[in-house]
Design a protein around this motif. Sequence first.
Motif, PDB file in Angstrom:
ATOM      1  N   ASP A  83       0.823  -1.212   0.000  1.00  0.00           N
ATOM      2  CA  ASP A  83       0.000   0.000   0.000  1.00  0.00           C
ATOM      3  C   ASP A  83       0.857   1.261   0.000  1.00  0.00           C
ATOM      4  O   ASP A  83       2.091   1.197   0.007  1.00  0.00           O
ATOM      5  N   ASP A  84       0.191   2.398   0.012  1.00  0.00           N
ATOM      6  CA  ASP A  84       0.897   3.688  -0.064  1.00  0.00           C
ATOM      7  C   ASP A  84       1.814   3.934   1.133  1.00  0.00           C
ATOM      8  O   ASP A  84       2.756   4.709   1.047  1.00  0.00           O
ATOM      9  N   GLU A  86       3.604   1.598   2.406  1.00  0.00           N
ATOM     10  CA  GLU A  86       4.589   0.521   2.255  1.00  0.00           C
ATOM     11  C   GLU A  86       4.340  -0.662   3.184  1.00  0.00           C
ATOM     12  O   GLU A  86       5.251  -1.426   3.489  1.00  0.00           O
ATOM     13  N   ARG A 100      -9.392  -8.049 -10.352  1.00  0.00           N
ATOM     14  CA  ARG A 100      -9.398  -7.715 -11.780  1.00  0.00           C
ATOM     15  C   ARG A 100     -10.817  -7.803 -12.342  1.00  0.00           C
ATOM     16  O   ARG A 100     -11.220  -6.974 -13.164  1.00  0.00           O
ATOM     17  N   ASP A 116      -6.365   1.621  -8.823  1.00  0.00           N
ATOM     18  CA  ASP A 116      -5.065   1.487  -9.501  1.00  0.00           C
ATOM     19  C   ASP A 116      -4.186   0.455  -8.781  1.00  0.00           C
ATOM     20  O   ASP A 116      -2.996   0.643  -8.611  1.00  0.00           O
ATOM     21  N   GLU A 118      -3.097  -2.541  -9.642  1.00  0.00           N
ATOM     22  CA  GLU A 118      -2.126  -3.354 -10.392  1.00  0.00           C
ATOM     23  C   GLU A 118      -0.687  -2.889 -10.146  1.00  0.00           C
ATOM     24  O   GLU A 118       0.224  -3.703 -10.034  1.00  0.00           O
ATOM     25  N   SER A 119      -0.487  -1.588 -10.028  1.00  0.00           N
ATOM     26  CA  SER A 119       0.865  -1.065  -9.815  1.00  0.00           C
ATOM     27  C   SER A 119       1.368  -1.330  -8.394  1.00  0.00           C
ATOM     28  O   SER A 119       2.537  -1.131  -8.109  1.00  0.00           O
ATOM     29  N   LYS A 120       0.495  -1.789  -7.531  1.00  0.00           N
ATOM     30  CA  LYS A 120       0.853  -2.050  -6.138  1.00  0.00           C
ATOM     31  C   LYS A 120       1.015  -3.550  -5.853  1.00  0.00           C
ATOM     32  O   LYS A 120       1.247  -3.936  -4.713  1.00  0.00           O
ATOM     33  N   VAL A 122       3.201  -6.857  -6.279  1.00  0.00           N
ATOM     34  CA  VAL A 122       4.594  -7.224  -6.520  1.00  0.00           C
ATOM     35  C   VAL A 122       4.714  -8.749  -6.512  1.00  0.00           C
ATOM     36  O   VAL A 122       4.377  -9.392  -5.520  1.00  0.00           O
TER      37      VAL A 122
END
Length: 137
Positions: A83-84, A86, A100, A116, A118-120, A122
Amino acid sequence: MSHIDELKDEVKESWRDSPLLQACLSIIDYLNKLPLDEMQMLTFSSFKEAMGEKELTDHVVRAVALLANTSIHALDTKLLFVDDDENEFELEKSDLAEARRRGEFIHPETGIGIRDFESKIVPYFVPSQRFLEFKDR
């Protein structure tokens, strides 16, 4: 012949004509040398270094994919949501598929929907049980 050589022979037989053969063998050698406690969160960067690459290339990603997604099955793929702030949360593949499908991921702590996401996400890797059975002790 060591057990790991049996796995490498299987890889050679399966991928003998592939330009990724040597990369796969390098990754197997790297994994075989690692102590078990250092094998719990392997990243593409780990494998990049094992292959002697300076940059993460398609070659590295494809070699890891072969070892994780074929009958060789030397690696298991795992996922983290970061998350934002970390904070890291393990994520099941089914949870990602559901996010999805819905178009948003529900934060495991806050319950807030994240579009958003997907960018988070790993990916990381751990040796499969199959690999561990071949690993030299």
